[in-house]
Design a protein around this motif. Structure first.
Motif, PDB file in Angstrom:
ATOM      1  N   GLY A  71       3.907  10.465  -5.952  1.00  0.00           N
ATOM      2  CA  GLY A  71       5.345  11.146  -5.777  1.00  0.00           C
ATOM      3  C   GLY A  71       5.882  11.680  -4.549  1.00  0.00           C
ATOM      4  N   LEU A  72       5.189  11.476  -3.564  1.00  0.00           N
ATOM      5  CA  LEU A  72       5.524  11.851  -1.950  1.00  0.00           C
ATOM      6  C   LEU A  72       6.139  10.572  -1.422  1.00  0.00           C
ATOM      7  CD1 LEU A  72       2.823  14.397  -1.533  1.00  0.00           C
ATOM      8  CD2 LEU A  72       5.263  14.794  -1.830  1.00  0.00           C
ATOM      9  N   PRO A  73       6.833  10.764  -0.348  1.00  0.00           N
ATOM     10  CA  PRO A  73       7.255   9.822   0.516  1.00  0.00           C
ATOM     11  C   PRO A  73       5.551   9.367   1.183  1.00  0.00           C
ATOM     12  CG  PRO A  73       8.378  11.502   1.332  1.00  0.00           C
ATOM     13  CD  PRO A  73       7.476  12.012   0.142  1.00  0.00           C
ATOM     14  N   ALA A  74       5.626   7.793   1.483  1.00  0.00           N
ATOM     15  CA  ALA A  74       4.145   7.484   1.836  1.00  0.00           C
ATOM     16  C   ALA A  74       4.273   6.580   3.157  1.00  0.00           C
ATOM     17  CB  ALA A  74       3.541   6.861   0.458  1.00  0.00           C
TER      18      ALA A  74
ATOM     19  N   LYS B 108       0.829  -1.221  -0.020  1.00  0.00           N
ATOM     20  CA  LYS B 108       0.035   0.089  -0.057  1.00  0.00           C
ATOM     21  C   LYS B 108       0.867   1.011   0.017  1.00  0.00           C
ATOM     22  CE  LYS B 108      -2.661  -1.537   3.506  1.00  0.00           C
ATOM     23  NZ  LYS B 108      -3.859  -1.778   4.460  1.00  0.00           N
ATOM     24  N   ALA B 109       2.052   1.174   0.901  1.00  0.00           N
ATOM     25  CA  ALA B 109       2.969   2.572   0.708  1.00  0.00           C
ATOM     26  C   ALA B 109       3.683   2.608  -0.515  1.00  0.00           C
ATOM     27  CB  ALA B 109       3.949   2.381   2.032  1.00  0.00           C
ATOM     28  N   ARG B 110       3.987   1.665  -1.291  1.00  0.00           N
ATOM     29  CA  ARG B 110       4.349   1.694  -2.577  1.00  0.00           C
ATOM     30  C   ARG B 110       3.709   2.558  -3.491  1.00  0.00           C
ATOM     31  NH1 ARG B 110       9.465  -0.143  -2.276  1.00  0.00           N
ATOM     32  NH2 ARG B 110      10.042  -2.493  -1.391  1.00  0.00           N
ATOM     33  N   ASN B 111       2.410   1.967  -3.466  1.00  0.00           N
ATOM     34  CA  ASN B 111       1.261   2.453  -4.378  1.00  0.00           C
ATOM     35  C   ASN B 111       0.999   3.867  -4.056  1.00  0.00           C
ATOM     36  OD1 ASN B 111      -1.066   1.851  -6.123  1.00  0.00           O
ATOM     37  ND2 ASN B 111      -2.438   2.263  -4.388  1.00  0.00           N
ATOM     38  N   ALA B 112       0.970   4.192  -2.922  1.00  0.00           N
ATOM     39  CA  ALA B 112       0.705   5.771  -2.605  1.00  0.00           C
ATOM     40  C   ALA B 112       1.864   6.444  -3.069  1.00  0.00           C
ATOM     41  CB  ALA B 112       0.233   5.959  -1.106  1.00  0.00           C
ATOM     42  N   ALA B 113       3.029   5.970  -2.884  1.00  0.00           N
ATOM     43  CA  ALA B 113       4.193   6.937  -3.285  1.00  0.00           C
ATOM     44  C   ALA B 113       4.306   7.148  -4.913  1.00  0.00           C
ATOM     45  CB  ALA B 113       5.483   6.186  -2.699  1.00  0.00           C
ATOM     46  N   ARG B 114       3.955   5.889  -5.407  1.00  0.00           N
ATOM     47  CA  ARG B 114       3.881   6.173  -6.973  1.00  0.00           C
ATOM     48  C   ARG B 114       2.787   6.969  -7.346  1.00  0.00           C
ATOM     49  NH1 ARG B 114       3.604   0.700  -7.624  1.00  0.00           N
ATOM     50  NH2 ARG B 114       1.559   0.706  -7.693  1.00  0.00           N
ATOM     51  N   LEU B 115       1.504   7.005  -6.809  1.00  0.00           N
ATOM     52  CA  LEU B 115       0.560   7.650  -7.214  1.00  0.00           C
ATOM     53  C   LEU B 115       0.731   9.248  -7.151  1.00  0.00           C
ATOM     54  CD1 LEU B 115      -2.595   5.764  -5.999  1.00  0.00           C
ATOM     55  CD2 LEU B 115      -2.000   6.295  -8.534  1.00  0.00           C
TER      56      LEU B 115
ATOM     57  N   VAL C  83       7.724   4.576   3.097  1.00  0.00           N
ATOM     58  CA  VAL C  83       8.827   4.275   2.040  1.00  0.00           C
ATOM     59  C   VAL C  83       9.113   5.724   1.582  1.00  0.00           C
ATOM     60  CG1 VAL C  83       7.820   2.105   1.112  1.00  0.00           C
ATOM     61  CG2 VAL C  83       7.069   4.167   0.111  1.00  0.00           C
ATOM     62  N   ARG C  84      10.387   6.135   1.233  1.00  0.00           N
ATOM     63  CA  ARG C  84      10.769   7.542   0.783  1.00  0.00           C
ATOM     64  C   ARG C  84      10.275   7.671  -0.644  1.00  0.00           C
ATOM     65  NH1 ARG C  84      16.404   5.991   2.708  1.00  0.00           N
ATOM     66  NH2 ARG C  84      15.413   4.141   2.189  1.00  0.00           N
ATOM     67  N   HIS C  85      10.086   6.568  -1.272  1.00  0.00           N
ATOM     68  CA  HIS C  85       9.926   6.647  -3.022  1.00  0.00           C
ATOM     69  C   HIS C  85       9.060   5.365  -3.323  1.00  0.00           C
ATOM     70  CE1 HIS C  85      13.342   4.796  -3.873  1.00  0.00           C
ATOM     71  NE2 HIS C  85      14.197   5.564  -3.200  1.00  0.00           N
ATOM     72  N   ALA C  86       8.540   5.110  -4.423  1.00  0.00           N
ATOM     73  CA  ALA C  86       7.748   3.940  -4.759  1.00  0.00           C
ATOM     74  C   ALA C  86       8.776   2.763  -4.730  1.00  0.00           C
ATOM     75  CB  ALA C  86       7.369   3.925  -6.221  1.00  0.00           C
ATOM     76  N   SER C  87      10.043   3.003  -5.065  1.00  0.00           N
ATOM     77  CA  SER C  87      10.936   1.834  -5.122  1.00  0.00           C
ATOM     78  C   SER C  87      11.951   1.421  -4.115  1.00  0.00           C
ATOM     79  CB  SER C  87      11.491   1.576  -6.545  1.00  0.00           C
ATOM     80  OG  SER C  87      12.215   2.849  -6.877  1.00  0.00           O
ATOM     81  N   ASP C  88      11.570   2.174  -3.003  1.00  0.00           N
ATOM     82  CA  ASP C  88      12.444   2.394  -1.821  1.00  0.00           C
ATOM     83  C   ASP C  88      13.039   0.978  -1.420  1.00  0.00           C
ATOM     84  OD1 ASP C  88      13.745   2.712   0.655  1.00  0.00           O
ATOM     85  OD2 ASP C  88      12.348   4.086   1.373  1.00  0.00           O
ATOM     86  N   PRO C  89      14.139   0.734  -1.407  1.00  0.00           N
ATOM     87  CA  PRO C  89      14.757  -0.755  -0.987  1.00  0.00           C
ATOM     88  C   PRO C  89      14.870  -1.092   0.395  1.00  0.00           C
ATOM     89  CG  PRO C  89      16.468   0.710  -1.658  1.00  0.00           C
ATOM     90  CD  PRO C  89      15.363   1.546  -1.823  1.00  0.00           C
ATOM     91  N   LEU C  90      14.674  -0.079   1.414  1.00  0.00           N
ATOM     92  CA  LEU C  90      14.665  -0.059   2.753  1.00  0.00           C
ATOM     93  C   LEU C  90      13.491   0.673   3.473  1.00  0.00           C
ATOM     94  CD1 LEU C  90      16.314  -1.585   4.709  1.00  0.00           C
ATOM     95  CD2 LEU C  90      17.556   0.577   4.912  1.00  0.00           C
ATOM     96  N   PRO C  91      12.122   0.050   3.271  1.00  0.00           N
ATOM     97  CA  PRO C  91      11.076   0.544   4.031  1.00  0.00           C
ATOM     98  C   PRO C  91      11.221   0.642   5.429  1.00  0.00           C
ATOM     99  CG  PRO C  91      10.200  -1.137   2.338  1.00  0.00           C
ATOM    100  CD  PRO C  91      11.789  -1.294   2.328  1.00  0.00           C
TER     101      PRO C  91
END
Ligand SMILES: O=P(O)(O)OP(=O)(O)OP(=O)(O)OC[C@H]1O[C@@H](n2cnc3c(O)ncnc32)[C@H](O)[C@@H]1O
Ligand SMILES: [Mg+2]
Length: 197
Positions: free
Chosen positions: A63-66, A54-61, A125-133
């Motif tokens: 463009g903000l940390p989620a 859910k966090a990655r999806n919101a960051a993708r939509l 997550v800092r961005h949609a593909s953040d490797p370290l949530p």
């Protein structure tokens, strides 16, 4: 990490209110609903996987940390059900159908066997593909009542007996719930991780 604006990856207004109150004024929370009304399918097998998804999806939509919250109620007598399926327990018909189904499933079960815990996992997550949530977890132990009590909160709150206060979590004031709950415990850890504590 210095974050001023966060998108909250949730369509649940109860969570939104609680998280906003806990986070305080330093960080502006925006709802993912501003960017899309579509809810991602929660396909994970754990609270952690669903929170990250859910966090990655919101960051993708946005463009903000989620920040996402995946939570639920694990009932001992039911082997941990409804767990990650708590929102969909009665087939997605909403809170009162979920509560009615839970009361049915526990009909006749004595008080000593009605133990349960609320679970909350927060993922940032800092961005949609953040490797370290950043992941923080909170648990809240209680018991499932035989009849609903109280009208604060949301979801399963009217059925959740809070032993330390001798009332249901729907009988707690919002401020009291926000000091004791699974979500409050997870948020306290997140605040520490972000240097806000
Ligand atoms: O996924 P989002 O959009 O955040 O919203 P949701 O309501 O679908 O949230 P979840 O998928 O995490 O499902 C959580 C379920 O657990 C219940 N729940 C979680 N925290 C609760 C709380 O503090 N009090 C009562 N019920 C809670 C809630 O009502 C849902 O049925
Ligand atoms: Mg959900």
């Amino acid at each position: 990490m210095n974050i001023q604006q966060l998108v909250l990856a949730s369509h649940n207004t109860g969570k939104l209110k609680e998280l906003q109150a806990m986070l305080g004024g330093g960080i502006t929370l925006r709802s993912v609903g501003e960017f899309s009304s579509a809810e991602p399918e929660e396909t994970g097998l754990s609270f952690v996987e669903n929170a990250i998804l859910k966090a990655r999806n919101a960051a993708r939509l946005s463009g903000l940390p989620a920040l996402a919250d995946d939570s639920g109620l694990a009932v001992d007598y039911l082997g941990g059900a409804p767990g990650i399926y708590s929102a969909r327990y009665a087939g997605g018909q909403g809170d009162s159908a979920n509560n009615a189904k839970l009361l049915d499933a526990l009909r006749g079960v004595p008080s000593a066997q009605r133990g349960a815990q609320f679970v909350c996992v927060l993922a940032l997550v800092r961005h949609a593909s953040d490797p370290l949530p950043i992941l923080c977890e909170g648990l809240w132990q209680g018991r499932i009542l035989e009849v609903a009590r109280g009208d604060h909160g949301f979801g399963y709150d009217p059925l959740f007996w809070v032993p330390e206060r001798e009332c249901s979590s729907a009988e707690l004031s919002p401020a009291e719930k926000n000091q004791l709950s699974h979500r409050a415990r997870a948020m306290a850890l997140l605040r520490e991780r972000l240097g806000l504590a």
